[in-house]
Design a protein around this motif. Structure first.
Motif, PDB file in Angstrom:
ATOM      1  N   GLN A  68       0.765  -1.541  -0.107  1.00  0.00           N
ATOM      2  CA  GLN A  68      -0.053  -0.260  -0.356  1.00  0.00           C
ATOM      3  C   GLN A  68       0.517   1.666  -0.281  1.00  0.00           C
ATOM      4  O   GLN A  68       0.640   2.329  -0.599  1.00  0.00           O
ATOM      5  CB  GLN A  68      -0.700   0.101   1.280  1.00  0.00           C
ATOM      6  CG  GLN A  68      -2.329  -1.236   1.314  1.00  0.00           C
ATOM      7  CD  GLN A  68      -2.489  -1.302   0.026  1.00  0.00           C
ATOM      8  OE1 GLN A  68      -3.436  -0.047  -0.444  1.00  0.00           O
ATOM      9  NE2 GLN A  68      -3.126  -2.276  -0.633  1.00  0.00           N
ATOM     10  N   VAL A  69       1.607   0.681   0.571  1.00  0.00           N
ATOM     11  CA  VAL A  69       2.874   2.634   0.753  1.00  0.00           C
ATOM     12  C   VAL A  69       3.322   2.523  -0.271  1.00  0.00           C
ATOM     13  O   VAL A  69       3.591   3.677  -1.187  1.00  0.00           O
ATOM     14  CB  VAL A  69       3.925   2.275   2.263  1.00  0.00           C
ATOM     15  CG1 VAL A  69       5.007   3.288   1.758  1.00  0.00           C
ATOM     16  CG2 VAL A  69       3.317   1.660   2.989  1.00  0.00           C
ATOM     17  N   ILE A  70       3.754   1.122  -1.074  1.00  0.00           N
ATOM     18  CA  ILE A  70       4.442   2.102  -2.018  1.00  0.00           C
ATOM     19  C   ILE A  70       4.078   2.112  -3.709  1.00  0.00           C
ATOM     20  O   ILE A  70       4.188   3.074  -4.205  1.00  0.00           O
ATOM     21  CB  ILE A  70       4.921   0.370  -3.226  1.00  0.00           C
ATOM     22  CG1 ILE A  70       6.206   0.025  -1.934  1.00  0.00           C
ATOM     23  CG2 ILE A  70       5.559   0.237  -4.144  1.00  0.00           C
ATOM     24  CD1 ILE A  70       6.577  -1.859  -1.900  1.00  0.00           C
ATOM     25  N   ASN A  71       2.777   1.551  -3.576  1.00  0.00           N
ATOM     26  CA  ASN A  71       1.280   2.294  -4.524  1.00  0.00           C
ATOM     27  C   ASN A  71       1.332   3.684  -4.076  1.00  0.00           C
ATOM     28  O   ASN A  71       1.091   4.423  -4.929  1.00  0.00           O
ATOM     29  CB  ASN A  71       0.367   1.003  -4.292  1.00  0.00           C
ATOM     30  CG  ASN A  71       0.042   0.590  -5.295  1.00  0.00           C
ATOM     31  OD1 ASN A  71       0.087   0.539  -6.578  1.00  0.00           O
ATOM     32  ND2 ASN A  71      -0.524  -0.731  -4.726  1.00  0.00           N
TER      33      ASN A  71
ATOM     34  N   ILE B  73      -7.535   5.587  -2.103  1.00  0.00           N
ATOM     35  CA  ILE B  73      -7.801   4.677  -2.227  1.00  0.00           C
ATOM     36  C   ILE B  73      -6.818   4.157  -1.168  1.00  0.00           C
ATOM     37  O   ILE B  73      -6.898   3.425   0.028  1.00  0.00           O
ATOM     38  CB  ILE B  73      -7.686   3.620  -3.418  1.00  0.00           C
ATOM     39  CG1 ILE B  73      -9.153   3.340  -4.475  1.00  0.00           C
ATOM     40  CG2 ILE B  73      -7.724   2.142  -3.131  1.00  0.00           C
ATOM     41  CD1 ILE B  73      -9.266   3.461  -5.755  1.00  0.00           C
ATOM     42  N   GLY B  74      -5.234   4.171  -1.889  1.00  0.00           N
ATOM     43  CA  GLY B  74      -4.350   3.946  -1.050  1.00  0.00           C
ATOM     44  C   GLY B  74      -4.023   4.253   0.666  1.00  0.00           C
ATOM     45  O   GLY B  74      -3.767   3.188   1.590  1.00  0.00           O
ATOM     46  N   LEU B  75      -4.361   5.227   0.866  1.00  0.00           N
ATOM     47  CA  LEU B  75      -4.127   6.003   1.806  1.00  0.00           C
ATOM     48  C   LEU B  75      -5.918   5.348   3.295  1.00  0.00           C
ATOM     49  O   LEU B  75      -5.576   5.505   3.682  1.00  0.00           O
ATOM     50  CB  LEU B  75      -5.076   7.762   1.507  1.00  0.00           C
ATOM     51  CG  LEU B  75      -4.108   8.813   0.856  1.00  0.00           C
ATOM     52  CD1 LEU B  75      -4.369   9.815   1.273  1.00  0.00           C
ATOM     53  CD2 LEU B  75      -3.093   8.816   2.804  1.00  0.00           C
ATOM     54  N   VAL B  76      -7.155   5.282   1.756  1.00  0.00           N
ATOM     55  CA  VAL B  76      -8.172   4.856   2.870  1.00  0.00           C
ATOM     56  C   VAL B  76      -7.332   3.480   3.648  1.00  0.00           C
ATOM     57  O   VAL B  76      -7.557   2.867   4.581  1.00  0.00           O
ATOM     58  CB  VAL B  76      -9.014   4.326   2.150  1.00  0.00           C
ATOM     59  CG1 VAL B  76     -10.543   3.402   2.321  1.00  0.00           C
ATOM     60  CG2 VAL B  76      -9.600   5.867   1.903  1.00  0.00           C
TER      61      VAL B  76
ATOM     62  N   ILE C 276      -4.195   2.360   4.184  1.00  0.00           N
ATOM     63  CA  ILE C 276      -3.213   2.374   4.700  1.00  0.00           C
ATOM     64  C   ILE C 276      -3.832   3.157   6.390  1.00  0.00           C
ATOM     65  O   ILE C 276      -3.999   2.028   7.732  1.00  0.00           O
ATOM     66  CB  ILE C 276      -2.188   3.853   4.755  1.00  0.00           C
ATOM     67  CG1 ILE C 276      -1.458   2.479   4.020  1.00  0.00           C
ATOM     68  CG2 ILE C 276      -1.459   3.776   5.997  1.00  0.00           C
ATOM     69  CD1 ILE C 276      -0.259   3.723   2.802  1.00  0.00           C
ATOM     70  N   GLY C 277      -5.305   4.167   6.259  1.00  0.00           N
ATOM     71  CA  GLY C 277      -6.052   4.705   7.175  1.00  0.00           C
ATOM     72  C   GLY C 277      -6.752   2.845   7.653  1.00  0.00           C
ATOM     73  O   GLY C 277      -6.691   2.919   8.867  1.00  0.00           O
ATOM     74  N   ARG C 278      -7.265   2.482   7.168  1.00  0.00           N
ATOM     75  CA  ARG C 278      -7.843   1.471   8.273  1.00  0.00           C
ATOM     76  C   ARG C 278      -6.742   0.262   8.603  1.00  0.00           C
ATOM     77  O   ARG C 278      -7.237  -0.682   9.883  1.00  0.00           O
ATOM     78  CB  ARG C 278      -8.718  -0.543   6.612  1.00  0.00           C
ATOM     79  CG  ARG C 278     -10.151   1.109   6.580  1.00  0.00           C
ATOM     80  CD  ARG C 278     -10.535   0.645   5.213  1.00  0.00           C
ATOM     81  NE  ARG C 278     -12.030   0.447   5.354  1.00  0.00           N
ATOM     82  CZ  ARG C 278     -13.605   0.345   4.823  1.00  0.00           C
ATOM     83  NH1 ARG C 278     -13.132  -1.421   4.065  1.00  0.00           N
ATOM     84  NH2 ARG C 278     -14.025   0.278   4.457  1.00  0.00           N
ATOM     85  N   MET C 279      -5.412  -0.192   7.959  1.00  0.00           N
ATOM     86  CA  MET C 279      -4.936  -0.938   8.620  1.00  0.00           C
ATOM     87  C   MET C 279      -4.070  -0.487  10.026  1.00  0.00           C
ATOM     88  O   MET C 279      -4.425  -1.053  11.031  1.00  0.00           O
ATOM     89  CB  MET C 279      -3.308  -1.217   7.726  1.00  0.00           C
ATOM     90  CG  MET C 279      -4.281  -2.012   6.347  1.00  0.00           C
ATOM     91  SD  MET C 279      -2.317  -2.208   5.517  1.00  0.00           S
ATOM     92  CE  MET C 279      -2.771  -2.373   4.293  1.00  0.00           C
ATOM     93  N   ALA C 280      -3.972   1.590   9.683  1.00  0.00           N
ATOM     94  CA  ALA C 280      -3.713   1.508  10.977  1.00  0.00           C
ATOM     95  C   ALA C 280      -4.930   1.535  12.521  1.00  0.00           C
ATOM     96  O   ALA C 280      -4.895   1.568  13.416  1.00  0.00           O
ATOM     97  CB  ALA C 280      -3.072   3.321  11.073  1.00  0.00           C
TER      98      ALA C 280
END
Length: 89
Positions: free
Chosen positions: A36-39, A68-71, A73-77
């Motif tokens: 997700q961070v790479i994307n 989409i990537g921010l969402v 990552i936010g869900r993972m956090a």
């Protein structure tokens, strides 16, 4: 400035291709934080490049890709925070 933006675009494309290749070869999980961070980084770099070049369809695509990537990552956090709260004594 133009050289920097072009290099940024190439770096963004390389990042996104790297992430895709790693997931395709099962060397990285598609739902993991590294992917997700790479994307996200690739999308931001390409977003800057395409906006600078006024390639608006590609710029908007990369804005959406970044959101989409921010969402994700936010869900993972958020999930990580909830797991810590549940496991706290």
């Amino acid at each position: 400035m133009s050289l920097f933006v072009n290099l940024l675009g190439w770096a963004g494309a390389a990042l996104m291709l790297y992430g895709y290749a790693m997931v395709s070869m099962s060397r990285m999980s598609g739902d993991g934080l590294p992917y997700q961070v790479i994307n996200l980084a690739g999308a931001v770099a390409l977003m800057v490049n395409t906006a600078y070049l006024a390639a608006w369809p590609s710029a908007i695509l990369n804005v959406v890709w970044g959101v989409i990537g921010l969402v994700a990552i936010g869900r993972m956090a958020g999930a990580r925070t909830r797991r810590k709260e549940v496991s706290a004594p």
